[in-house]
Design an enzyme around this catalytic site. Structure first.
Site, PDB file in Angstrom:
ATOM      1  N   ARG A 194      -5.729  -1.497  35.915  1.00  0.00           N
ATOM      2  CA  ARG A 194      -6.725  -0.538  36.401  1.00  0.00           C
ATOM      3  C   ARG A 194      -7.263   0.404  35.332  1.00  0.00           C
ATOM      4  O   ARG A 194      -8.229   1.123  35.558  1.00  0.00           O
ATOM      5  CB  ARG A 194      -6.141   0.276  37.561  1.00  0.00           C
ATOM      6  CG  ARG A 194      -6.236  -0.464  38.889  1.00  0.00           C
ATOM      7  CD  ARG A 194      -5.896   0.440  40.035  1.00  0.00           C
ATOM      8  NE  ARG A 194      -4.463   0.611  40.187  1.00  0.00           N
ATOM      9  CZ  ARG A 194      -3.899   1.642  40.810  1.00  0.00           C
ATOM     10  NH1 ARG A 194      -4.636   2.593  41.324  1.00  0.00           N
ATOM     11  NH2 ARG A 194      -2.585   1.725  40.913  1.00  0.00           N
ATOM     12  N   GLY A 240       7.300   4.100  31.024  1.00  0.00           N
ATOM     13  CA  GLY A 240       6.449   4.494  29.905  1.00  0.00           C
ATOM     14  C   GLY A 240       5.131   5.099  30.328  1.00  0.00           C
ATOM     15  O   GLY A 240       4.419   5.681  29.507  1.00  0.00           O
ATOM     16  N   GLY A 251       7.755   3.060  46.868  1.00  0.00           N
ATOM     17  CA  GLY A 251       8.994   2.665  47.529  1.00  0.00           C
ATOM     18  C   GLY A 251       9.497   3.813  48.389  1.00  0.00           C
ATOM     19  O   GLY A 251       9.590   4.948  47.919  1.00  0.00           O
ATOM     20  N   GLU A 274      10.112  -1.239  49.366  1.00  0.00           N
ATOM     21  CA  GLU A 274       8.796  -1.187  48.734  1.00  0.00           C
ATOM     22  C   GLU A 274       7.702  -1.194  49.806  1.00  0.00           C
ATOM     23  O   GLU A 274       7.878  -1.796  50.881  1.00  0.00           O
ATOM     24  CB  GLU A 274       8.622  -2.375  47.785  1.00  0.00           C
ATOM     25  CG  GLU A 274       9.532  -2.313  46.563  1.00  0.00           C
ATOM     26  CD  GLU A 274       9.366  -1.027  45.759  1.00  0.00           C
ATOM     27  OE1 GLU A 274       8.228  -0.659  45.436  1.00  0.00           O
ATOM     28  OE2 GLU A 274      10.396  -0.381  45.482  1.00  0.00           O
ATOM     29  N   TYR A 323     -21.634  24.701  -0.280  1.00  0.00           N
ATOM     30  CA  TYR A 323     -20.523  23.751  -0.353  1.00  0.00           C
ATOM     31  C   TYR A 323     -19.621  24.120  -1.519  1.00  0.00           C
ATOM     32  O   TYR A 323     -20.077  24.224  -2.668  1.00  0.00           O
ATOM     33  CB  TYR A 323     -21.043  22.309  -0.535  1.00  0.00           C
ATOM     34  CG  TYR A 323     -19.921  21.322  -0.782  1.00  0.00           C
ATOM     35  CD1 TYR A 323     -18.903  21.146   0.166  1.00  0.00           C
ATOM     36  CD2 TYR A 323     -19.848  20.587  -1.966  1.00  0.00           C
ATOM     37  CE1 TYR A 323     -17.854  20.268  -0.060  1.00  0.00           C
ATOM     38  CE2 TYR A 323     -18.804  19.691  -2.197  1.00  0.00           C
ATOM     39  CZ  TYR A 323     -17.812  19.536  -1.236  1.00  0.00           C
ATOM     40  OH  TYR A 323     -16.776  18.675  -1.460  1.00  0.00           O
ATOM     41  N   ASN A 335     -19.124  36.269  -5.241  1.00  0.00           N
ATOM     42  CA  ASN A 335     -20.143  36.101  -4.215  1.00  0.00           C
ATOM     43  C   ASN A 335     -20.904  34.815  -4.514  1.00  0.00           C
ATOM     44  O   ASN A 335     -21.503  34.674  -5.574  1.00  0.00           O
ATOM     45  CB  ASN A 335     -21.094  37.309  -4.206  1.00  0.00           C
ATOM     46  CG  ASN A 335     -21.952  37.304  -2.960  1.00  0.00           C
ATOM     47  OD1 ASN A 335     -22.548  36.287  -2.612  1.00  0.00           O
ATOM     48  ND2 ASN A 335     -22.002  38.435  -2.274  1.00  0.00           N
ATOM     49  N   TYR A 355     -18.650  15.615  -7.639  1.00  0.00           N
ATOM     50  CA  TYR A 355     -18.495  14.154  -7.700  1.00  0.00           C
ATOM     51  C   TYR A 355     -19.574  13.578  -8.600  1.00  0.00           C
ATOM     52  O   TYR A 355     -20.770  13.786  -8.363  1.00  0.00           O
ATOM     53  CB  TYR A 355     -18.612  13.607  -6.268  1.00  0.00           C
ATOM     54  CG  TYR A 355     -18.370  12.130  -6.134  1.00  0.00           C
ATOM     55  CD1 TYR A 355     -17.198  11.550  -6.636  1.00  0.00           C
ATOM     56  CD2 TYR A 355     -19.292  11.310  -5.487  1.00  0.00           C
ATOM     57  CE1 TYR A 355     -16.968  10.187  -6.482  1.00  0.00           C
ATOM     58  CE2 TYR A 355     -19.068   9.950  -5.325  1.00  0.00           C
ATOM     59  CZ  TYR A 355     -17.906   9.390  -5.832  1.00  0.00           C
ATOM     60  OH  TYR A 355     -17.686   8.046  -5.684  1.00  0.00           O
ATOM     61  N   GLY A 388     -30.541  32.632  -9.588  1.00  0.00           N
ATOM     62  CA  GLY A 388     -30.876  31.736  -8.477  1.00  0.00           C
ATOM     63  C   GLY A 388     -31.590  30.494  -8.971  1.00  0.00           C
ATOM     64  O   GLY A 388     -32.341  30.538  -9.947  1.00  0.00           O
TER      65      GLY A 388
HETATM   66  C1  UD1 Z   1       8.002   1.229  41.262  1.00  0.00           C
HETATM   67  C2  UD1 Z   1       9.155   1.227  42.277  1.00  0.00           C
HETATM   68  C3  UD1 Z   1       8.773   2.062  43.493  1.00  0.00           C
HETATM   69  C4  UD1 Z   1       8.402   3.460  43.062  1.00  0.00           C
HETATM   70  C5  UD1 Z   1       7.295   3.427  42.008  1.00  0.00           C
HETATM   71  C6  UD1 Z   1       7.069   4.794  41.464  1.00  0.00           C
HETATM   72  C7  UD1 Z   1      10.177  -0.963  42.005  1.00  0.00           C
HETATM   73  C8  UD1 Z   1      10.327  -2.307  42.555  1.00  0.00           C
HETATM   74  N1  UD1 Z   1       9.402  -0.124  42.682  1.00  0.00           N
HETATM   75  O1  UD1 Z   1       6.926   0.575  41.901  1.00  0.00           O
HETATM   76  O2  UD1 Z   1       9.855   2.099  44.389  1.00  0.00           O
HETATM   77  O3  UD1 Z   1       7.992   4.214  44.187  1.00  0.00           O
HETATM   78  O4  UD1 Z   1       7.682   2.579  40.902  1.00  0.00           O
HETATM   79  O5  UD1 Z   1       5.949   4.772  40.608  1.00  0.00           O
HETATM   80  O6  UD1 Z   1      10.723  -0.644  40.970  1.00  0.00           O
HETATM   81  N2  UD1 Z   1       7.305  -2.827  34.499  1.00  0.00           N
HETATM   82  C9  UD1 Z   1       7.822  -3.654  33.551  1.00  0.00           C
HETATM   83  N3  UD1 Z   1       8.019  -4.951  33.828  1.00  0.00           N
HETATM   84  C10 UD1 Z   1       7.731  -5.473  35.048  1.00  0.00           C
HETATM   85  C11 UD1 Z   1       7.199  -4.631  36.020  1.00  0.00           C
HETATM   86  C12 UD1 Z   1       6.991  -3.306  35.723  1.00  0.00           C
HETATM   87  O7  UD1 Z   1       8.104  -3.208  32.431  1.00  0.00           O
HETATM   88  O8  UD1 Z   1       7.951  -6.680  35.231  1.00  0.00           O
HETATM   89  C13 UD1 Z   1       7.108  -1.427  34.182  1.00  0.00           C
HETATM   90  C14 UD1 Z   1       5.676  -0.994  34.316  1.00  0.00           C
HETATM   91  O9  UD1 Z   1       5.000  -1.141  33.081  1.00  0.00           O
HETATM   92  C15 UD1 Z   1       5.820   0.468  34.685  1.00  0.00           C
HETATM   93  C16 UD1 Z   1       7.123   0.519  35.473  1.00  0.00           C
HETATM   94  O10 UD1 Z   1       7.819  -0.655  35.116  1.00  0.00           O
HETATM   95  O11 UD1 Z   1       5.955   1.290  33.548  1.00  0.00           O
HETATM   96  C17 UD1 Z   1       6.909   0.565  36.968  1.00  0.00           C
HETATM   97  O12 UD1 Z   1       6.220  -0.587  37.357  1.00  0.00           O
HETATM   98  P1  UD1 Z   1       5.137  -0.566  38.497  1.00  0.00           P
HETATM   99  O13 UD1 Z   1       4.534  -1.904  38.623  1.00  0.00           O
HETATM  100  O14 UD1 Z   1       4.222   0.570  38.292  1.00  0.00           O
HETATM  101  O15 UD1 Z   1       6.080  -0.306  39.754  1.00  0.00           O
HETATM  102  P2  UD1 Z   1       5.598   0.023  41.170  1.00  0.00           P
HETATM  103  O16 UD1 Z   1       5.232  -1.221  41.855  1.00  0.00           O
HETATM  104  O17 UD1 Z   1       4.608   1.104  41.113  1.00  0.00           O
END
Ligand code: UD1
Ligand code: CA
Length: 479
Positions: free
Chosen positions: A32, A122, A158, A172, A388, A399, A409, A445
């Site tokens: 997104r 992250g 979740g 979830e 400059y 002054n 340069y 000047g």
């Molecule tokens: C997750 C939680 C949900 C919570 C929400 C809060 C789970 C299953 N669900 O949902 O309960 O309310 O966060 O924001 O954990 N990521 C990976 N690898 C993957 C999938 C995700 O590294 O395979 C990382 C994403 O980059 C992100 C974080 O995990 O930084 C969360 O993933 P995201 O897909 O946002 O989880 P949600 O479905 O929002």
């Protein structure tokens, strides 16, 4: 409260003061954002989101941080390399991305059994260290501790399902019943869990759910099954658990972050004309009685001494401004890696530009459309209009006239100009470097100065003026 009972002696739970290992999930794509940049490298206050998370991990005095990368892994790892500070920083790759549980599974081989694991995302940049410390304390080396929040609109998250007070499971959104969807308490994505338990529970995950993913959140029901206490800490501060999924959310969180910084500055006594019109993208240190007008941006490390006033629409980066200096509107100061400094009581701008290596002494005046680069100006020196000064050493009380420049340069190399104390450079002069103007010298000047000027001398280097008396202008020709 039921305590965790180890199933075998070799996997005893860690103590209350167990080392902390942080896992940062950063493999997701962030569709997104509609950007080429991996989501976790989008920037908040000029710093990549995931770097905010890493900085928080550092404040926890964690033992290690493991970043799980996938989408844009090379870029993410390159951005974070060397940023771990005292943390042992490592990366593991998750290919393909099969869900948050699958993500954390990838980190297990590098996690010690003796620690408490704090799971962070992250793309959730503004969690505060004290919130996580409280979660770690709640975990106490033996429980599963979840950070949760009540949201007026919990869609997509979740849900935290409780029986009485005890947390039973997280469902979830896509798997939730209508009744469960009515629950407003949601899981933030942040937990603290003993590593031995995490490892045991992750081994039991499956992907029999609406999304066909391995859900990290399924470990909650395993904890309940195993009689391990699940504790949920509710935060009231939505900003701390807010994740970024879209440019709108990124901009909103930026404003929240900036508002916090503005409030902290005002609490320390800084007078902001409008806290909503300030951006600090780095570290801003202020003395007493500092006043900052609207639409100012501070980047990198900036420090402002007592009584400094900053006019509207200024950008200041990597510089120090000494006490009682005034920076008039629309001034741009960027000290870069070299830094820039403005002396006590100096007056800068409006519309001035100070570049790397500009070092201005006390009471220096730099006026409109004056650029200073890699130059030292001693106390009381003035360049008030359209000038400059590059690679110059300028003495006290010099002054430097309107429209005058140092020609530093020669097309291949840069050379220095030395202007000793009390020199007066008239308007529209070119000082061709390398060149020295001796103390007290005067330059007429319009001069182009290519040779040194002795102290006290007047130097004029321009075409001599010729006056032709009774000059008859050419007549307009008849058509
Ligand atoms: C997750 C939680 C949900 C919570 C929400 C809060 C789970 C299953 N669900 O949902 O309960 O309310 O966060 O924001 O954990 N990521 C990976 N690898 C993957 C999938 C995700 O590294 O395979 C990382 C994403 O980059 C992100 C974080 O995990 O930084 C969360 O993933 P995201 O897909 O946002 O989880 P949600 O479905 O929002
Ligand atoms: Ca999310």
């Amino acid at each position: 409260m039921s305590l965790f009972q180890p199933r075998d002696a070799s996997a005893s739970p860690p103590s209350q003061t167990a080392p902390v290992d942080v896992v940062i999930m950063a493999a997701g794509k962030g569709t997104r954002m509609k950007s080429r940049l991996p989501k976790v490298l989008q920037r908040l206050a000029h710093v990549p989101l995931v770097q905010h998370v890493l900085a928080t991990a550092q404040q926890l005095q964690a033992r290690s941080a493991v970043v799980i990368t996938g989408h844009g892994a090379d870029q993410v790892e390159a951005a974070l390399a060397g940023q771990g500070g005292a943390l042992a920083l490592s990366f593991v790759r998750q290919e393909p991305q099969l869900g948050t549980g699958h993500a954390v599974q990838q980190a297990l081989p590098v996690l010690g059994d003796d620690g408490v694991v704090v799971v962070l995302s992250g793309d959730v940049p503004l969690t505060q260290a004290d919130t996580l410390q409280a979660l770690i304390a709640l975990c106490a080396g033996q429980h599963l501790a979840l950070l949760t929040i009540d949201l007026p609109d919990p869609t997509g998250y979740g849900r935290v399902v409780r029986a009485g007070d005890a947390v039973q499971t997280i469902v979830e959104h896509k798997d939730a019943s209508a009744q469960q969807r009515a629950i407003t308490e949601i899981y933030s994505g942040i937990m603290a869990v003993p590593a031995v338990l995490l490892k045991r529970w992750l081994a039991r995950l499956d992907n029999n759910n609406a999304q066909g993913e391995y859900y990290l959140t399924d470990i909650v029901k395993f904890a309940a099954q195993d009689g391990v206490t699940v504790l949920a800490q509710k935060t009231l501060d939505a900003v701390q658990v807010a994740g970024i999924n879209s440019p709108v959310q990124l901009a909103e969180l930026e404003r929240s972050f900036q508002r916090r910084q503005a409030l902290a500055l005002m609490e320390a006594g800084v007078r902001l004309a409008d806290p909503a019109r300030l951006d600090v993208r780095g570290r801003l240190l202020c003395g007493m009685d500092v006043e900052i007008d609207v639409n100012c941006i501070f980047e990198g490390d900036v420090s402002l001494g007592d009584g400094v006033r900053i006019g509207a629409n200024c950008v200041l980066a990597n510089c120090t401004v000494a006490a009682d200096a005034v920076i008039h509107p629309f001034t741009h100061i960027d000290g870069g890696a070299q830094g820039a400094s403005v002396g006590e009581g100096a007056l800068i701008g409006p519309f001035a530009r100070l570049r790397p290596g500009a070092q201005l002494g006390a009471q220096v005046h730099i006026g409109n459309f004056v650029e200073v680069k890699n130059s030292t100006l001693a106390a009381g020196a003035k360049a008030n209009h359209l000038a400059y000064l590059g690679d110059a050493t300028v003495g006290e009380r010099v002054n430097f006239g309107a429209g005058s420049i140092t020609a530093n340069y020669d097309g291949s190399n840069k050379h220095r100009t030395t202007i000793e104390a009390d020199v007066h450079v008239g308007s529209n002069c070119v000082l061709v470097a390398p060149v020295t103007l001796g103390a007290g010298a005067t330059v007429g000047g319009g001069s182009t100065i290519t040779k040194d000027v002795p102290a006290g001398a007047l130097s004029v280097a321009r075409g001599k003026q010729t006056n032709l008396a009774n000059w008859a202008r050419p007549k307009k020709l008849a058509k």
